[in-house]
Design a protein around this motif. Structure first.
Motif, PDB file in Angstrom:
ATOM      1  N   LEU A  35      -0.453   1.634   2.400  1.00 34.33           N
ATOM      2  CA  LEU A  35       0.421   1.113   1.348  1.00 34.33           C
ATOM      3  C   LEU A  35       0.487  -0.409   1.380  1.00 34.33           C
ATOM      4  CD1 LEU A  35       3.373   3.672   1.465  1.00 34.33           C
ATOM      5  CD2 LEU A  35       1.609   3.471  -0.299  1.00 34.33           C
ATOM      6  N   VAL A  36       0.581  -0.984   2.563  1.00 34.96           N
ATOM      7  CA  VAL A  36       0.620  -2.446   2.679  1.00 34.96           C
ATOM      8  C   VAL A  36      -0.704  -3.040   2.224  1.00 34.96           C
ATOM      9  CG1 VAL A  36       0.805  -4.376   4.305  1.00 34.96           C
ATOM     10  CG2 VAL A  36       2.439  -2.482   4.433  1.00 34.96           C
ATOM     11  N   LEU A  37      -1.814  -2.426   2.586  1.00 33.28           N
ATOM     12  CA  LEU A  37      -3.125  -2.901   2.149  1.00 33.28           C
ATOM     13  C   LEU A  37      -3.247  -2.831   0.622  1.00 33.28           C
ATOM     14  CD1 LEU A  37      -5.816  -3.995   3.219  1.00 33.28           C
ATOM     15  CD2 LEU A  37      -6.633  -1.638   3.292  1.00 33.28           C
ATOM     16  N   VAL A  38      -2.803  -1.746   0.028  1.00 36.13           N
ATOM     17  CA  VAL A  38      -2.827  -1.614  -1.437  1.00 36.13           C
ATOM     18  C   VAL A  38      -1.925  -2.674  -2.067  1.00 36.13           C
ATOM     19  CG1 VAL A  38      -2.176  -0.129  -3.375  1.00 36.13           C
ATOM     20  CG2 VAL A  38      -3.439   0.827  -1.453  1.00 36.13           C
ATOM     21  N   TYR A  39      -0.767  -2.919  -1.451  1.00 37.80           N
ATOM     22  CA  TYR A  39       0.139  -3.960  -1.964  1.00 37.80           C
ATOM     23  C   TYR A  39      -0.588  -5.305  -2.012  1.00 37.80           C
ATOM     24  CZ  TYR A  39       3.867  -7.357  -2.234  1.00 37.80           C
ATOM     25  OH  TYR A  39       4.643  -8.422  -2.624  1.00 37.80           O
TER      26      TYR A  39
END
Length: 79
Positions: A35-39
């Protein structure tokens, strides 16, 4: 955890490309790391604003920091 993912995906349109998914699978990313990478992939802001990321993803600040640290260790992000 599925509720958390649903909230994230329903709140903002995120673009996922097949390369990002391959990177996630190849590096055994946790859900929070993913999720952080996608953010970051969808963000036009390159700064590390833990509070903003936390609010956007619905994660605790400690979860964001842990995920970011995991991404750094895996060489997928840097400061």
């Amino acid at each position: 955890m599925k509720e958390q993912l649903y909230k994230v995906l329903s709140a903002k349109k995120l673009v996922l490309n097949s390369f990002l998914i391959k990177v996630a699978l190849d590096n055994n990313l946790s859900l929070n790391e993913f999720l952080v990478l996608v953010y970051f992939d969808n963000s036009f802001n390159s700064s590390l604003d833990i509070d903003l990321i936390s609010k956007t993803l619905g994660l605790d600040e400690s979860e964001v920091m842990e995920a970011f640290n995991g991404l750094m260790i895996k060489g997928l992000v840097n400061i």
